[in-house]
Motif scaffolding. Sequence first.
Motif, PDB file in Angstrom:
ATOM      1  N   HIS A   1      -4.791   4.166  -4.908  1.00 35.94           N
ATOM      2  CA  HIS A   1      -4.607   4.449  -3.412  1.00 35.94           C
ATOM      3  C   HIS A   1      -3.596   3.466  -3.013  1.00 35.94           C
ATOM      4  CE1 HIS A   1      -6.960   8.089  -3.160  1.00 35.94           C
ATOM      5  NE2 HIS A   1      -7.934   7.335  -3.711  1.00 35.94           N
ATOM      6  N   LEU A   2      -2.681   3.673  -2.126  1.00 38.87           N
ATOM      7  CA  LEU A   2      -1.722   2.889  -1.461  1.00 38.87           C
ATOM      8  C   LEU A   2      -2.448   1.900  -0.348  1.00 38.87           C
ATOM      9  CD1 LEU A   2       1.383   2.768  -1.817  1.00 38.87           C
ATOM     10  CD2 LEU A   2       1.737   4.326  -0.044  1.00 38.87           C
ATOM     11  N   ASN A   3      -3.637   2.387   0.026  1.00 35.73           N
ATOM     12  CA  ASN A   3      -4.357   1.413   0.881  1.00 35.73           C
ATOM     13  C   ASN A   3      -4.929   0.217   0.214  1.00 35.73           C
ATOM     14  OD1 ASN A   3      -6.428   2.521   0.026  1.00 35.73           O
ATOM     15  ND2 ASN A   3      -7.150   3.937   1.707  1.00 35.73           N
TER      16      ASN A   3
ATOM     17  N   LEU B   1      -3.251  -1.540  -1.730  1.00 33.84           N
ATOM     18  CA  LEU B   1      -1.942  -2.417  -1.723  1.00 33.84           C
ATOM     19  C   LEU B   1      -1.998  -3.628  -0.706  1.00 33.84           C
ATOM     20  CD1 LEU B   1       0.574  -2.986  -3.280  1.00 33.84           C
ATOM     21  CD2 LEU B   1       1.781  -1.828  -1.438  1.00 33.84           C
TER      22      LEU B   1
ATOM     23  N   MET C   1       8.433  -0.447  -0.724  1.00 31.17           N
ATOM     24  CA  MET C   1       7.525   0.714  -0.175  1.00 31.17           C
ATOM     25  C   MET C   1       8.212   2.026  -0.329  1.00 31.17           C
ATOM     26  SD  MET C   1       4.986  -0.401   0.425  1.00 31.17           S
ATOM     27  CE  MET C   1       3.684   0.698   0.774  1.00 31.17           C
TER      28      MET C   1
ATOM     29  N   ALA D   1       7.696   2.774  -3.721  1.00 30.47           N
ATOM     30  CA  ALA D   1       6.261   3.234  -4.093  1.00 30.47           C
ATOM     31  C   ALA D   1       5.976   4.707  -3.597  1.00 30.47           C
ATOM     32  CB  ALA D   1       5.311   2.386  -3.346  1.00 30.47           C
ATOM     33  N   GLU D   2       6.591   5.132  -2.577  1.00 31.91           N
ATOM     34  CA  GLU D   2       6.275   6.305  -1.975  1.00 31.91           C
ATOM     35  C   GLU D   2       7.024   7.432  -2.833  1.00 31.91           C
ATOM     36  OE1 GLU D   2       7.448   5.992   2.064  1.00 31.91           O
ATOM     37  OE2 GLU D   2       6.030   4.725   2.578  1.00 31.91           O
TER      38      GLU D   2
ATOM     39  N   TRP E   1       5.078   6.464  -7.200  1.00 30.80           N
ATOM     40  CA  TRP E   1       3.795   6.432  -7.336  1.00 30.80           C
ATOM     41  C   TRP E   1       3.067   7.552  -6.973  1.00 30.80           C
ATOM     42  CZ3 TRP E   1       2.342   1.057  -4.805  1.00 30.80           C
ATOM     43  CH2 TRP E   1       2.793   0.060  -5.821  1.00 30.80           C
TER      44      TRP E   1
ATOM     45  N   ARG F   1       1.098  -1.835  -9.994  1.00 33.05           N
ATOM     46  CA  ARG F   1       1.715  -0.253 -10.138  1.00 33.05           C
ATOM     47  C   ARG F   1       0.405   0.932  -9.808  1.00 33.05           C
ATOM     48  NH1 ARG F   1       2.127   3.633 -14.559  1.00 33.05           N
ATOM     49  NH2 ARG F   1       0.883   2.894 -16.321  1.00 33.05           N
ATOM     50  N   MET F   2       0.760   2.216  -9.475  1.00 30.49           N
ATOM     51  CA  MET F   2      -0.423   3.051  -9.392  1.00 30.49           C
ATOM     52  C   MET F   2       0.092   3.985 -10.470  1.00 30.49           C
ATOM     53  SD  MET F   2      -0.983   6.023  -6.174  1.00 30.49           S
ATOM     54  CE  MET F   2      -0.932   4.825  -5.193  1.00 30.49           C
TER      55      MET F   2
END
Length: 306
Positions: free
Chosen positions: A71-73, A75, A87, A90-91, A94, A122-123
């Motif tokens: 999850h982005l949170n 990071l 970012m 990432a958006e 990911w 990475r996600m």
Amino acid sequence: MKTARFLANPLLTPLDLALVSSFVRNGQLVGIPTETVYGLAADVYQPDAIQKIFTIKGRPADNPLIVHISHLNQLNRLTESPHPLLMRLAEQFWPGPLTLIFFRKPEIDSIVSAGLSTIAVRMPSHPCALQIIDELKTPLAAPSANRSGYPSPTTADHVLSDFDGQISAVVDGGPCLEGIESTVVGFVENQLTLFRPGAIHREAIEDVLHTRLFDPQMKNRPISPGMKYRHYAPRAKVILVEDENDFPKKIENASSYIPKDLNAQNLYSHLRKADQLGYLEVIILLTDSIRSNEALMNRLTRASEV
Ligand code: TXA
Ligand code: MG
């Protein structure tokens, strides 16, 4: 140590998930599927476990690892004030095969980044990788699950052929969709730079940013520490043939393995198969479709440089 094998189809059963997670919580190593290649995963907060990764891979101590989040949170546990352009990427990409280089928070042990002040994150998009990270609620450091320098693993069998008996478990999530590692992007002196070409093509990233990515090869200095080492190479010698007219002359040898329809998905399987079957050389004709794939050409060139 016996290496347990768990089947993910595409997810682990609750019981298997609990077992796999308990290995990681106990500081042990687990092979996990991702959409690129299999990873050799450890809890990012357990430096002794991370050290084991370096040891069993035979990985040089100055080659940093990629940290995987679900999850982005997560990071903000790894980095502070990420750059807006990173970012943006990432958006856009990911979960998926894009690794971004951020500044590392001091609470993340420097062994993860091989002493660098940065951290690669990475996600992944493989549902089972996300499932395991979600269950553990901790980011996982994971390089490719192969012995350092040799071809990467794209199946659970590949992982076992390198590490059977040395890791607690491998999760079999089937063959990797992409078959080639993630693209690595980060800043070098204010310039967004392609550290490693990979599954997401440079052009896709440049389209999102409306700008060119800087190419470190142009300056001829390895900025991603991993780029300077022997890489991706089987024991067999890899020979790249530029011109179709040269091809027939070179294939009369019974010790030559000649992959059919080579592409990014099957590259590492072919290289591993050549070794498994005892061939002495792998001969690859560079077709237009191979040449037009920057990541594939990068791995082939590196594999042939030994
Ligand atoms: O697709 C992938 O990226 C796979 C899967 C498992 O996620 N992982 C992978 O990890 O390919 P590995 O360790 O085989 O390659 C990591 C690459 C190396 O070239 C390393 O030098 C670079 O990422 N890297 C890691 N941290 C870095 C950093 N802080 N700065 C620059 N390069 C970094
Ligand atoms: Mg690797």
